[in-house]
Write a protein that holds these residues in place. Structure first.
Motif, PDB file in Angstrom:
ATOM      1  N   GLN A 253      -1.536  -8.037 -18.381  1.00  0.00           N
ATOM      2  CA  GLN A 253      -0.460  -7.175 -17.884  1.00  0.00           C
ATOM      3  C   GLN A 253      -0.821  -5.693 -18.039  1.00  0.00           C
ATOM      4  OE1 GLN A 253       1.865  -5.212 -19.602  1.00  0.00           O
ATOM      5  NE2 GLN A 253       1.022  -5.577 -21.630  1.00  0.00           N
TER       6      GLN A 253
ATOM      7  N   ARG B 117       6.928  -5.337 -19.418  1.00  0.00           N
ATOM      8  CA  ARG B 117       6.047  -6.503 -19.527  1.00  0.00           C
ATOM      9  C   ARG B 117       5.397  -6.582 -20.903  1.00  0.00           C
ATOM     10  NH1 ARG B 117       2.157  -5.561 -15.393  1.00  0.00           N
ATOM     11  NH2 ARG B 117       3.355  -3.716 -14.845  1.00  0.00           N
ATOM     12  N   ALA B 118       4.957  -5.419 -21.421  1.00  0.00           N
ATOM     13  CA  ALA B 118       4.356  -5.426 -22.760  1.00  0.00           C
ATOM     14  C   ALA B 118       5.393  -5.895 -23.786  1.00  0.00           C
ATOM     15  CB  ALA B 118       3.850  -4.028 -23.110  1.00  0.00           C
TER      16      ALA B 118
ATOM     17  N   ASN C  16       9.627   1.629 -24.675  1.00  0.00           N
ATOM     18  CA  ASN C  16       9.813   3.013 -24.244  1.00  0.00           C
ATOM     19  C   ASN C  16       8.544   3.836 -24.326  1.00  0.00           C
ATOM     20  OD1 ASN C  16      12.587   2.713 -23.720  1.00  0.00           O
ATOM     21  ND2 ASN C  16      12.976   2.763 -25.917  1.00  0.00           N
ATOM     22  N   ALA C  17       7.402   3.207 -24.630  1.00  0.00           N
ATOM     23  CA  ALA C  17       6.195   3.992 -24.891  1.00  0.00           C
ATOM     24  C   ALA C  17       5.351   4.215 -23.650  1.00  0.00           C
ATOM     25  CB  ALA C  17       5.352   3.311 -25.963  1.00  0.00           C
ATOM     26  N   PHE C  18       5.792   3.691 -22.503  1.00  0.00           N
ATOM     27  CA  PHE C  18       4.945   3.813 -21.323  1.00  0.00           C
ATOM     28  C   PHE C  18       5.598   4.706 -20.275  1.00  0.00           C
ATOM     29  CE2 PHE C  18       3.721  -0.108 -23.312  1.00  0.00           C
ATOM     30  CZ  PHE C  18       2.340  -0.042 -23.267  1.00  0.00           C
ATOM     31  N   ASP C  19       4.759   5.431 -19.532  1.00  0.00           N
ATOM     32  CA  ASP C  19       5.296   6.272 -18.465  1.00  0.00           C
ATOM     33  C   ASP C  19       5.871   5.406 -17.358  1.00  0.00           C
ATOM     34  OD1 ASP C  19       4.603   8.631 -19.710  1.00  0.00           O
ATOM     35  OD2 ASP C  19       2.533   8.450 -19.029  1.00  0.00           O
TER      36      ASP C  19
ATOM     37  N   LEU D 290      12.740  -2.960 -33.810  1.00  0.00           N
ATOM     38  CA  LEU D 290      12.328  -1.562 -33.678  1.00  0.00           C
ATOM     39  C   LEU D 290      10.994  -1.463 -32.947  1.00  0.00           C
ATOM     40  CD1 LEU D 290      13.285   0.118 -37.054  1.00  0.00           C
ATOM     41  CD2 LEU D 290      14.581  -0.085 -34.958  1.00  0.00           C
ATOM     42  N   GLY D 291      10.061  -2.361 -33.288  1.00  0.00           N
ATOM     43  CA  GLY D 291       8.766  -2.345 -32.615  1.00  0.00           C
ATOM     44  C   GLY D 291       8.918  -2.605 -31.135  1.00  0.00           C
ATOM     45  N   TYR D 292       9.793  -3.574 -30.805  1.00  0.00           N
ATOM     46  CA  TYR D 292      10.030  -3.893 -29.392  1.00  0.00           C
ATOM     47  C   TYR D 292      10.568  -2.662 -28.659  1.00  0.00           C
ATOM     48  CZ  TYR D 292      12.156  -6.021 -25.285  1.00  0.00           C
ATOM     49  OH  TYR D 292      12.521  -6.314 -24.009  1.00  0.00           O
TER      50      TYR D 292
ATOM     51  N   LEU E 258      -1.282  -4.960 -26.557  1.00  0.00           N
ATOM     52  CA  LEU E 258       0.035  -4.573 -26.035  1.00  0.00           C
ATOM     53  C   LEU E 258       0.171  -3.067 -25.923  1.00  0.00           C
ATOM     54  CD1 LEU E 258       2.455  -6.967 -27.890  1.00  0.00           C
ATOM     55  CD2 LEU E 258       2.082  -6.812 -25.454  1.00  0.00           C
TER      56      LEU E 258
ATOM     57  N   ARG F 251       5.742  -1.426 -16.798  1.00  0.00           N
ATOM     58  CA  ARG F 251       4.650  -1.716 -17.730  1.00  0.00           C
ATOM     59  C   ARG F 251       5.195  -1.959 -19.137  1.00  0.00           C
ATOM     60  NH1 ARG F 251      -0.246  -0.173 -19.910  1.00  0.00           N
ATOM     61  NH2 ARG F 251      -0.288  -1.912 -21.328  1.00  0.00           N
TER      62      ARG F 251
ATOM     63  N   LEU G  62       5.520  -9.159 -26.526  1.00  0.00           N
ATOM     64  CA  LEU G  62       5.810  -8.959 -27.952  1.00  0.00           C
ATOM     65  C   LEU G  62       7.015  -9.787 -28.385  1.00  0.00           C
ATOM     66  CD1 LEU G  62       5.237  -7.408 -30.579  1.00  0.00           C
ATOM     67  CD2 LEU G  62       6.968  -5.803 -29.858  1.00  0.00           C
TER      68      LEU G  62
ATOM     69  N   ALA H  33      10.352   0.478 -29.484  1.00  0.00           N
ATOM     70  CA  ALA H  33       9.331   1.527 -29.403  1.00  0.00           C
ATOM     71  C   ALA H  33       8.327   1.212 -28.308  1.00  0.00           C
ATOM     72  CB  ALA H  33       8.621   1.671 -30.750  1.00  0.00           C
ATOM     73  N   LEU H  34       7.924  -0.061 -28.230  1.00  0.00           N
ATOM     74  CA  LEU H  34       6.893  -0.428 -27.247  1.00  0.00           C
ATOM     75  C   LEU H  34       7.437  -0.307 -25.826  1.00  0.00           C
ATOM     76  CD1 LEU H  34       4.030  -1.496 -26.895  1.00  0.00           C
ATOM     77  CD2 LEU H  34       4.962  -3.781 -26.834  1.00  0.00           C
TER      78      LEU H  34
ATOM     79  N   ARG I  30       2.099   5.889 -24.873  1.00  0.00           N
ATOM     80  CA  ARG I  30       2.123   7.219 -25.476  1.00  0.00           C
ATOM     81  C   ARG I  30       2.182   7.052 -26.991  1.00  0.00           C
ATOM     82  NH1 ARG I  30       6.253   8.182 -21.395  1.00  0.00           N
ATOM     83  NH2 ARG I  30       7.694   7.453 -22.980  1.00  0.00           N
TER      84      ARG I  30
END
Lengths: 221, 258
Positions: free
Chosen positions: A218, B154-155, B144-147, B137-139, A151, B151, B159, B141-142, A156
């Motif tokens: 994905q 979907r990740a 918002n972790a992509f540019d 919190l993990g959700y 995942l 993406r 989760l 963080a994940l 970042r």
């Protein structure tokens, strides 16, 4: 089957030969456990009481450290794209990689755990239970970790996100793994814990490859 | 209804009308519920006035679970049908759910201090709700972790579906283990086991929390959609606008001086 075994063998030899991944993980494991007596004091009774928990938490963190390598290198050099395109179903490819990861990290962690148990002064029966619980529990760590590793590909601050995702999911194996060691020897205490731990590992074996494969697809979309 | 609202532009139009209605109803119901539970409802024969914490704690706990289920269902819809609004709904609902979970944990802790004599005990119900909080919190963080925001959506969806495993564990933790936390007394087979004078304000508070969630969800979704629109406009403007002519290099002057 040949592709499955080939992938397994490749990942295993990469982990064992390249820069000593397994050695680094084991080194971290030992050091993390050794830190605790300095932190809480060297009284044997106290260490005996919390020793199993310490060893289990250190094993979790060591497994977490090694997850970074599960897909990252293959993602960087494009190998994952080839895996998705190959005849081998992606779920089986994930399973092969997880199996290699377990042989390269979970198994060595279990093998070295009796030695660390001596450092925290566990008695022989507890050492046997600790060894069994780590042996049974680490497959779940590799499998659940593979979902989070897939995942977080390309995110970042990836390693921070990865640990935030993985650690909550590692709580059930930790509860039952450490519980198995502390369970009293009267009746079926430890056996029940180990059975639940085995159930967790089997459930992870059945479900996690699907989730990881979905996550990989994905990520490469 | 869901299909009809699937169009983001239509959602913006409908929600614009719905937000004030929802907001005022939520305020009215919450005010009524708070007044009823804090003033009208009788104190418990054992717990005294401390029981009033329950009127916030229990609805917050229900919402913590329901919102996670909502996020998971929306994620499944987003993954399977590539529904444009479902992904926005899932990512907008998660922080609200995390807040409900935090309220549930905080009020439970405040209640536990006088009743159990401890701010926190490591029993199965409390631990599994804490894990739920970390999952939220993990959700977040994940996601918002992509540019690339899609993406991350979907990740996060994958989760959220993995985390559903925790929901039955929370719900049944009080039945499977001997916990300090009391077993279910409202949603149980054989009807609620709680006095009507306490059940009524509890249900009103639950309705108020639900309306509050609907309001916050709509507002957050509208913000997310507008943000997305603004970003698209900015990208388009950047692509269309003619490049500024570059200024003449001032190299000649420098060389002349030196």
């Amino acid at each position: 089957m040949a592709a499955f075994l080939g992938l397994f063998r490749r990942d295993l030899s990469l982990a064992l030969r390249q820069g000593g991944d397994t050695g680094l993980v084991l080194g971290f494991f030992v050091l993390a456990v050794v830190l605790f007596p300095f932190g809480v004091g060297p009284e044997p009774e106290l260490l005996r009481r919390i020793g199993a928990g310490i060893v289990w938490v250190a094993a979790l963190l060591a497994a977490l450290l090694s997850l970074d390598r599960l897909f990252e290198a293959d993602y960087q050099d494009g190998e994952l794209d080839l895996l998705v395109l190959s005849n081998l179903p992606l779920e089986l490819a994930v399973l092969a990689k997880c199996a290699a990861h377990w042989v390269a990290t979970g198994l060595p962690l279990a093998l070295i755990s009796p030695l660390l148990a001596l450092l925290v002064d566990l008695d022989p029966a507890s050492i046997a239970r600790l060894f069994a619980s780590i042996l049974i529990g680490t497959p779940a760590l590799s499998l659940v970790g593979s979902v989070a590793a897939a995942l977080s590909l390309g995110a970042r601050r990836r390693s921070v996100v990865l640990s935030l995702l993985v650690l909550p999911l590692y709580i059930p194996p930790l509860i039952f793994g450490a519980g198995a060691v502390e369970a009293s020897e009267i009746g079926d205490g430890a056996r029940a814990y180990l059975l639940v731990l085995g159930a967790i590992s089997l459930a992870a074996l059945a479900l996690c490859p699907w989730a990881s494969a979905a996550a990989l697809r994905q990520a490469l979309d | 209804m869901i299909n009809w609202l699937a169009n983001p532009a239509r959602f913006i139009r409908v929600s614009e009308k719905a937000v004030p209605w929802c907001g005022w109803t939520a305020a009215a119901v919450l005010a009524l519920g708070l007044f009823w539970s804090l003033v009208l409802a009788p104190p418990d024969y054992q717990q005294g006035d401390t029981v009033r914490i329950m009127y916030v704690h229990v609805p917050a706990a229900w919402m913590a679970l329901s919102v996670y289920l909502f996020v998971a269902v929306a994620s499944a819809v987003a993954l399977v049908w590539r529904h444009p609004l479902a992904e926005v709904a899932a990512r907008s609902a998660a922080p609200v759910g995390a807040a409900f979970t935090f309220v549930c944990l905080a009020t439970g802790s405040l209640w536990g201090r006088p009743m159990w004599g401890a701010w926190w005990v490591w029993d199965a119900r409390l631990t599994s709700v804490l894990v739920l909080f970390f999952l939220y919190l993990g959700y977040i963080a994940l996601v918002n972790a992509f540019d690339d925001p899609s993406r991350g959506g979907r990740a996060g969806a994958v989760l959220a579906l993995v985390g559903v495993v925790n929901l039955p564990i929370i719900k049944f933790s009080v039945d499977w283990w001997n916990t300090l936390h009391q077993p279910a007394s409202v949603m149980r087979i054989g009807g609620p086991r709680i006095a009507v004078s306490m059940l009524v304000p509890l249900v009103i508070m639950a309705a108020g929390f639900m309306l509050l969630f609907a309001l916050l969800l709509m507002v957050r979704m509208r913000t997310a959609l507008n943000e997305r629109k603004a970003m698209a406009l900015r990208l388009n403007a950047g692509a269309v606008a003619p490049r500024q002519p570059e200024p003449e290099p001032a190299v000649a002057a420098h060389t002349a001086i030196s």
